[in-house]
Design a protein around this motif. Sequence first.
Motif: not given
Lengths: 242, 260
Positions: A112-114, A126-137, B173-180
Motif C-alpha cells: 500500500q506504500g506504507q 504525526l498524522g498517522g502511519p507514514v504513506m509513501i505513494n509516489g516515485q520520489n520522496f 514500462l511497469h513500476d511497483f509501489i514497493n519494488p523491494a
Amino acid sequence: MFIQNRIGLIESVESMLNQERRMEQSTNNLANVNTAGYKKENTAFSEMLFTAASGGQRVGKAIKIITDHAQGSTETTGNPLDLAIAGDGYFKIQTAGGIRYTRAGEFTRDSQGQLTTPNGDPVLGLGGPVMINGQNFQIQPNGEVFVDGQLANRLDVVTVDNKALLEKEGRNLYRLIGNGQEIAAEQATVKQGVVEKSNVNTVLEMTEMISLQRDYEAQQKLIRTIDDIDVEAIRKVGSLTP
Amino acid sequence: MIRSLYSARTGMNGQQMQLDVISNNLANVNTAGFKKSRVQFEDLLYQNIRAAGTQTADGGQVPTGIQVGMGVRPTSVAKIFTQGDYSETGNDLDWAIEGQGFFQIIKNGQEYYTRAGAFSRDSEGYIVTGNGDRLQPEFAIPQGTTTLALDGSGNLTAIDSQQNILASTQITLHDFINPAGLKSVGENLFMETEASGAPTEGTPGSDGFGTLSQRYVETSNVNVTEELVNMIITQRAYEVNSKAIQTSDRLLEIANGLVR
C-alpha cells in the motif's frame, strides 16, 4: 570458621553465576554486532544487603544490567528508505502489542506504500502511519516527509524521560514500562540514506570475556580451597591419632 | 552459559547468511540490471530474569532489571533498487532505464519484470531477452530493417536503407509501489508478489517513469569496495562469535573442574 566458610562458598557460587550472566550479555552483544540500531548492554556489580529469612544479614554482590544508549556509528547506504536518527530520539512503531520505539531505521514499504519495519509494522508520523505513494520522496532532518514535492507527513520522533524504563523487546524494538513518559525529542535529526550501526565494540567485549573468564576461574579456585579446608578439618578433627 | 552458546551460534549463523548474500552480490558484479541485496538483522527475544520497577523484599524498587538477550536473527534480505551505472555498448537492442521502471517479459505464460535491457531478436524477428523470452508488448522487427531507433520516451521505429519507416511501436514500462517486495526468480527476472503491489504500466519519461537510452546497458549496482569491506566486517563478526563459543566452553570446563 565453619560459618565463614559457608558464606565464602555462597559468595563464590553467586559470583560464578554472575560471571555466567556477564558472559551471556557479552555473547548477545557480539551476536548483534551487525544489527542496525542495536544498543549494547553493560553489566555492573554493586554491593547489596541480603536479608535471610532467619533475620541474619550479609553483604553480597548484585548484578546490574545497563543498556548503553550511546550513538552507534553510521553507514551511508544511499537507500532512500534507510533512516537514521542523530541525537536522542526514537521512531514510533505501531505493532499489534501497542506502540514500540526503535532506532533501527532499515525500513521498507508494503504494497500500500506504507513505510514499515522489515516485520511489516507501520512507522508512525504525526498524522498517522507514514504513506509513501509516489516515485520520489525526501525526508527532511526535522522528519518532514515530502512525496513528489508535497508535504505528506512528519515522522513522529520522540524520546523518553527515563531510559531505564525503556525495555528491550527483541526485533529491534523497545517498549516503555512503568510510569515512563514519552517526551519531545528536541535534539534529534533524521538522516535519509543512512543506517545507524550497532554500538557494540568488539575489543571491549573481547577484554570483557577474558576478564570474566579469569574471575570465574578465581572463584572456582576459591571454592576448591574452601573444600580443601573442609576436607582438612574433617580429617584432623575426626581422627583420634593425629 | 548454555544460553550464551546458543546466542553465539545465532550470531555465527547470521554472519554466514550475510556472507552468502555478499558472495552473490559479488558474483553478479557484471550482470546487467542486477540489484544488490542486503541482510537486515534484528535482536531476538529477551528473557526477563528480574524486571525493572518491581518491588524488592525490603520495599525498595529494582531500578534496572536483568534482561538476557538470546542473540540475533536475519529479518529480511532486502533488494536495494538504487540506480546502476550505464555502459555504452553500441548495440541497437541494448536499452537502459534511467529512473524507475521495469520491462515486462512473458515466459511460459507468466509475467516477469526485468531491468536488464540487453535484448536480442529471435528467428521471427521478435525482441527477446537473452533467454529467448519476448518483451511485452511483442514487437517483430520487419525484414530489411537497417536502423532501429528508440527515443527517450519509448518510441521504437524500424527504418530501412531508403529511410522508410517500416514499423513503429511504443515501448512501455511497469513500476511497483514497493519494488523491494519483488521476488527474484533468477535470469535477471523479478516476479510480482503481494508485498510489491500490482504493477502500473506507463510511458517512459512520464508519471515518474524513467527514460530509455538506446545503446546502453545498466550495469549492476554492486559496489565492489563496499562488498569487500562488508566481507571483512562479516568475517570478523563471525570470528568474535566463535570466540564467545570458545569462552563459554572454557567456563563450562572450569565449572566441571569444581568436582574432583
